[in-house]
Motif scaffolding. Structure first.
Motif, PDB file in Angstrom:
ATOM      1  N   VAL A  22      -6.512 -16.919  -9.116  1.00  0.00           N
ATOM      2  CA  VAL A  22      -6.936 -16.483  -7.780  1.00  0.00           C
ATOM      3  C   VAL A  22      -6.129 -15.272  -7.347  1.00  0.00           C
ATOM      4  O   VAL A  22      -6.683 -14.253  -6.914  1.00  0.00           O
ATOM      5  N   GLU A  23      -4.820 -15.364  -7.466  1.00  0.00           N
ATOM      6  CA  GLU A  23      -3.973 -14.245  -7.053  1.00  0.00           C
ATOM      7  C   GLU A  23      -4.240 -13.013  -7.912  1.00  0.00           C
ATOM      8  O   GLU A  23      -4.270 -11.885  -7.404  1.00  0.00           O
ATOM      9  N   ALA A  24      -4.451 -13.215  -9.197  1.00  0.00           N
ATOM     10  CA  ALA A  24      -4.719 -12.085 -10.090  1.00  0.00           C
ATOM     11  C   ALA A  24      -6.037 -11.407  -9.738  1.00  0.00           C
ATOM     12  O   ALA A  24      -6.125 -10.173  -9.688  1.00  0.00           O
ATOM     13  N   ALA A  25      -7.090 -12.199  -9.495  1.00  0.00           N
ATOM     14  CA  ALA A  25      -8.400 -11.627  -9.173  1.00  0.00           C
ATOM     15  C   ALA A  25      -8.361 -10.853  -7.863  1.00  0.00           C
ATOM     16  O   ALA A  25      -8.926  -9.755  -7.761  1.00  0.00           O
ATOM     17  N   LEU A  26      -7.678 -11.393  -6.853  1.00  0.00           N
ATOM     18  CA  LEU A  26      -7.577 -10.698  -5.575  1.00  0.00           C
ATOM     19  C   LEU A  26      -6.752  -9.423  -5.706  1.00  0.00           C
ATOM     20  O   LEU A  26      -7.097  -8.375  -5.144  1.00  0.00           O
ATOM     21  N   ARG A  27      -5.667  -9.495  -6.441  1.00  0.00           N
ATOM     22  CA  ARG A  27      -4.815  -8.307  -6.636  1.00  0.00           C
ATOM     23  C   ARG A  27      -5.583  -7.210  -7.344  1.00  0.00           C
ATOM     24  O   ARG A  27      -5.549  -6.034  -6.930  1.00  0.00           O
ATOM     25  N   GLU A  28      -6.280  -7.566  -8.426  1.00  0.00           N
ATOM     26  CA  GLU A  28      -7.035  -6.566  -9.178  1.00  0.00           C
ATOM     27  C   GLU A  28      -8.147  -5.955  -8.322  1.00  0.00           C
ATOM     28  O   GLU A  28      -8.386  -4.747  -8.374  1.00  0.00           O
ATOM     29  N   ALA A  29      -8.837  -6.784  -7.537  1.00  0.00           N
ATOM     30  CA  ALA A  29      -9.908  -6.264  -6.679  1.00  0.00           C
ATOM     31  C   ALA A  29      -9.348  -5.300  -5.641  1.00  0.00           C
ATOM     32  O   ALA A  29      -9.952  -4.266  -5.344  1.00  0.00           O
ATOM     33  N   ARG A  30      -8.187  -5.626  -5.106  1.00  0.00           N
ATOM     34  CA  ARG A  30      -7.547  -4.742  -4.127  1.00  0.00           C
ATOM     35  C   ARG A  30      -7.168  -3.416  -4.774  1.00  0.00           C
ATOM     36  O   ARG A  30      -7.381  -2.339  -4.215  1.00  0.00           O
ATOM     37  N   GLU A  31      -6.614  -3.488  -5.992  1.00  0.00           N
ATOM     38  CA  GLU A  31      -6.184  -2.277  -6.684  1.00  0.00           C
ATOM     39  C   GLU A  31      -7.362  -1.422  -7.138  1.00  0.00           C
ATOM     40  O   GLU A  31      -7.277  -0.195  -7.141  1.00  0.00           O
ATOM     41  N   GLU A  32      -8.466  -2.056  -7.523  1.00  0.00           N
ATOM     42  CA  GLU A  32      -9.601  -1.320  -8.087  1.00  0.00           C
ATOM     43  C   GLU A  32     -10.569  -0.796  -7.031  1.00  0.00           C
ATOM     44  O   GLU A  32     -11.214   0.237  -7.247  1.00  0.00           O
ATOM     45  N   THR A  33     -10.712  -1.530  -5.923  1.00  0.00           N
ATOM     46  CA  THR A  33     -11.760  -1.183  -4.961  1.00  0.00           C
ATOM     47  C   THR A  33     -11.243  -0.943  -3.551  1.00  0.00           C
ATOM     48  O   THR A  33     -12.037  -0.580  -2.670  1.00  0.00           O
ATOM     49  N   GLY A  34      -9.961  -1.161  -3.291  1.00  0.00           N
ATOM     50  CA  GLY A  34      -9.433  -1.027  -1.946  1.00  0.00           C
ATOM     51  C   GLY A  34      -9.845  -2.171  -1.035  1.00  0.00           C
ATOM     52  O   GLY A  34      -9.699  -2.083   0.189  1.00  0.00           O
ATOM     53  N   LEU A  35     -10.347  -3.263  -1.595  1.00  0.00           N
ATOM     54  CA  LEU A  35     -10.807  -4.417  -0.829  1.00  0.00           C
ATOM     55  C   LEU A  35      -9.683  -4.981   0.050  1.00  0.00           C
ATOM     56  O   LEU A  35      -8.552  -5.157  -0.412  1.00  0.00           O
ATOM     57  N   ASP A  36     -10.007  -5.261   1.307  1.00  0.00           N
ATOM     58  CA  ASP A  36      -9.071  -5.976   2.179  1.00  0.00           C
ATOM     59  C   ASP A  36      -9.240  -7.466   1.897  1.00  0.00           C
ATOM     60  O   ASP A  36     -10.172  -8.107   2.385  1.00  0.00           O
ATOM     61  N   THR A  37      -8.355  -8.026   1.108  1.00  0.00           N
ATOM     62  CA  THR A  37      -8.504  -9.411   0.650  1.00  0.00           C
ATOM     63  C   THR A  37      -8.272 -10.429   1.767  1.00  0.00           C
ATOM     64  O   THR A  37      -8.589 -11.608   1.587  1.00  0.00           O
ATOM     65  N   ALA A  38      -7.745  -9.975   2.912  1.00  0.00           N
ATOM     66  CA  ALA A  38      -7.574 -10.894   4.035  1.00  0.00           C
ATOM     67  C   ALA A  38      -8.920 -11.380   4.555  1.00  0.00           C
ATOM     68  O   ALA A  38      -9.002 -12.435   5.184  1.00  0.00           O
ATOM     69  N   GLY A  39      -9.981 -10.617   4.306  1.00  0.00           N
ATOM     70  CA  GLY A  39     -11.310 -10.999   4.752  1.00  0.00           C
ATOM     71  C   GLY A  39     -12.102 -11.780   3.726  1.00  0.00           C
ATOM     72  O   GLY A  39     -13.296 -12.016   3.905  1.00  0.00           O
TER      73      GLY A  39
ATOM     74  N   ARG B  33     -15.092 -11.275   6.217  1.00  0.00           N
ATOM     75  CA  ARG B  33     -14.944 -10.080   7.059  1.00  0.00           C
ATOM     76  C   ARG B  33     -15.064  -8.857   6.156  1.00  0.00           C
ATOM     77  O   ARG B  33     -14.097  -8.473   5.489  1.00  0.00           O
ATOM     78  N   PRO B  34     -16.234  -8.253   6.122  1.00  0.00           N
ATOM     79  CA  PRO B  34     -16.450  -7.095   5.242  1.00  0.00           C
ATOM     80  C   PRO B  34     -15.486  -5.957   5.537  1.00  0.00           C
ATOM     81  O   PRO B  34     -15.108  -5.719   6.683  1.00  0.00           O
ATOM     82  N   SER B  35     -15.091  -5.269   4.491  1.00  0.00           N
ATOM     83  CA  SER B  35     -14.219  -4.103   4.611  1.00  0.00           C
ATOM     84  C   SER B  35     -14.747  -3.009   3.694  1.00  0.00           C
ATOM     85  O   SER B  35     -15.444  -3.290   2.716  1.00  0.00           O
ATOM     86  N   PRO B  36     -14.432  -1.760   3.974  1.00  0.00           N
ATOM     87  CA  PRO B  36     -14.896  -0.675   3.101  1.00  0.00           C
ATOM     88  C   PRO B  36     -14.303  -0.816   1.698  1.00  0.00           C
ATOM     89  O   PRO B  36     -13.160  -1.254   1.524  1.00  0.00           O
ATOM     90  N   VAL B  37     -15.083  -0.445   0.697  1.00  0.00           N
ATOM     91  CA  VAL B  37     -14.604  -0.414  -0.688  1.00  0.00           C
ATOM     92  C   VAL B  37     -14.925   0.955  -1.269  1.00  0.00           C
ATOM     93  O   VAL B  37     -15.831   1.645  -0.800  1.00  0.00           O
ATOM     94  N   ARG B  38     -14.190   1.322  -2.318  1.00  0.00           N
ATOM     95  CA  ARG B  38     -14.330   2.665  -2.875  1.00  0.00           C
ATOM     96  C   ARG B  38     -13.692   2.692  -4.261  1.00  0.00           C
ATOM     97  O   ARG B  38     -13.008   1.739  -4.658  1.00  0.00           O
ATOM     98  N   VAL B  39     -13.893   3.785  -4.970  1.00  0.00           N
ATOM     99  CA  VAL B  39     -13.151   4.014  -6.209  1.00  0.00           C
ATOM    100  C   VAL B  39     -11.728   4.396  -5.829  1.00  0.00           C
ATOM    101  O   VAL B  39     -11.507   5.391  -5.139  1.00  0.00           O
ATOM    102  N   VAL B  40     -10.767   3.630  -6.268  1.00  0.00           N
ATOM    103  CA  VAL B  40      -9.360   3.903  -5.957  1.00  0.00           C
ATOM    104  C   VAL B  40      -8.751   4.833  -6.997  1.00  0.00           C
ATOM    105  O   VAL B  40      -8.017   5.758  -6.662  1.00  0.00           O
ATOM    106  N   ASP B  41      -9.070   4.611  -8.272  1.00  0.00           N
ATOM    107  CA  ASP B  41      -8.508   5.408  -9.357  1.00  0.00           C
ATOM    108  C   ASP B  41      -9.654   5.846 -10.272  1.00  0.00           C
ATOM    109  O   ASP B  41     -10.259   5.013 -10.956  1.00  0.00           O
ATOM    110  N   VAL B  42      -9.946   7.141 -10.302  1.00  0.00           N
ATOM    111  CA  VAL B  42     -11.070   7.643 -11.105  1.00  0.00           C
ATOM    112  C   VAL B  42     -10.817   7.468 -12.598  1.00  0.00           C
ATOM    113  O   VAL B  42     -11.756   7.517 -13.397  1.00  0.00           O
ATOM    114  N   ALA B  43      -9.573   7.251 -12.981  1.00  0.00           N
ATOM    115  CA  ALA B  43      -9.275   6.999 -14.390  1.00  0.00           C
ATOM    116  C   ALA B  43      -9.680   5.593 -14.804  1.00  0.00           C
ATOM    117  O   ALA B  43      -9.795   5.298 -15.993  1.00  0.00           O
ATOM    118  N   GLU B  44      -9.891   4.716 -13.802  1.00  0.00           N
ATOM    119  CA  GLU B  44     -10.246   3.331 -14.078  1.00  0.00           C
ATOM    120  C   GLU B  44     -11.715   3.038 -13.786  1.00  0.00           C
ATOM    121  O   GLU B  44     -12.362   2.294 -14.519  1.00  0.00           O
TER     122      GLU B  44
END
Length: 240
Positions: free
Chosen positions: A108-125, A153-164
């Protein structure tokens, strides 16, 4: 600010599925579920990983396909397209996720961390519903735990790292279920033939083909939820 919208039927079906998988997360917060791929005995050379399967009612451009009653036209799942320059699975559409690091408490922690790093997801929502049974990703020798979640609670998502990542987008589930968007993907590699499910996703930035591990996971998930519609399994798409 994005609105907090819910689709009770879909959310409760997803929650029930997580409960049937026997890896539920307690109501009221993400938490950490019971031991799974993070601490299970892995075969030598196999690495533990996790992906976030995040559903929500988020998209301003809902599907025009009428699906199952539980699947509203604006029910979405979060996907990303991997950068074409990556060595592993270049250009493929995937769910946010990656390897479980030693510092992660579990999938769970790994999936949330990766989603935050990859998409800018606010995992609090994000409301984590539970873990599904780990699945082997044989090509890259990973054992992957899907983490099922709802976007409270939806939050904006985006490409955080174009190399990824090349793109981050929300795919309407009704579009994925539409028989017009279903194909059987055929891949010839090393003298062998690999066949699996595929989904064609229409995104404003360009169409995407979901195939491989992600397509198999979603296909199985939709079957388990009873959302799959009859489609022409004779429609094949040969992969390059």
């Amino acid at each position: 600010m994005p609105r907090d919208v819910s689709s009770p039927a879909a959310r409760e079906q997803l929650r029930a599925l997580a409960a049937r998988a026997a890896r539920p997360v307690a109501e009221g917060g993400p938490g950490v579920a019971s031991p799974s791929a993070a601490d299970a005995a892995l075969e030598p050379g196999t690495r533990a990983a996790a992906v976030l399967v995040l559903f929500g009612v988020l998209d301003g451009s809902p599907s025009d396909h009428a699906a199952d009653a539980a699947v509203s036209r604006d029910l979405d799942v979060l996907l990303l397209a991997r950068a074409a320059t990556l060595r592993s699975h270049p250009g493929q559409v995937a769910l946010p996720g990656g390897r479980i690091d030693p510092g992660d408490a579990g999938p769970v922690e790994a999936a949330l961390r990766e989603a935050r790093e990859e998409t800018g997801l606010d995992t609090a929502g994000v409301e984590v519903l539970g873990e599904l049974s780990p699945l082997p990703l044989e090509y890259s020798r990973h054992l992957v735990t899907p983490v099922l979640a709802w976007w409270r609670r939806p939050s904006p998502v985006r490409v955080v790292d174009v190399a990824e990542s090349a793109a981050v987008f929300r795919a309407p589930v009704a579009d994925l279920l539409s028989p017009a968007h279903r194909v059987v993907t055929v891949l010839h590699r090393d003298g062998q033939e690999w066949r699996g499910p595929g989904f064609v996703v229409h995104d404003p930035a360009g169409d995407h083909l979901v195939w491989g591990f992600t397509a198999m996971l979603l296909d199985g998930l939709f079957d388990e939820l009873g959302w799959t519609e009859d489609w022409d399994r004779g429609r094949e798409l040969l992969l390059p």
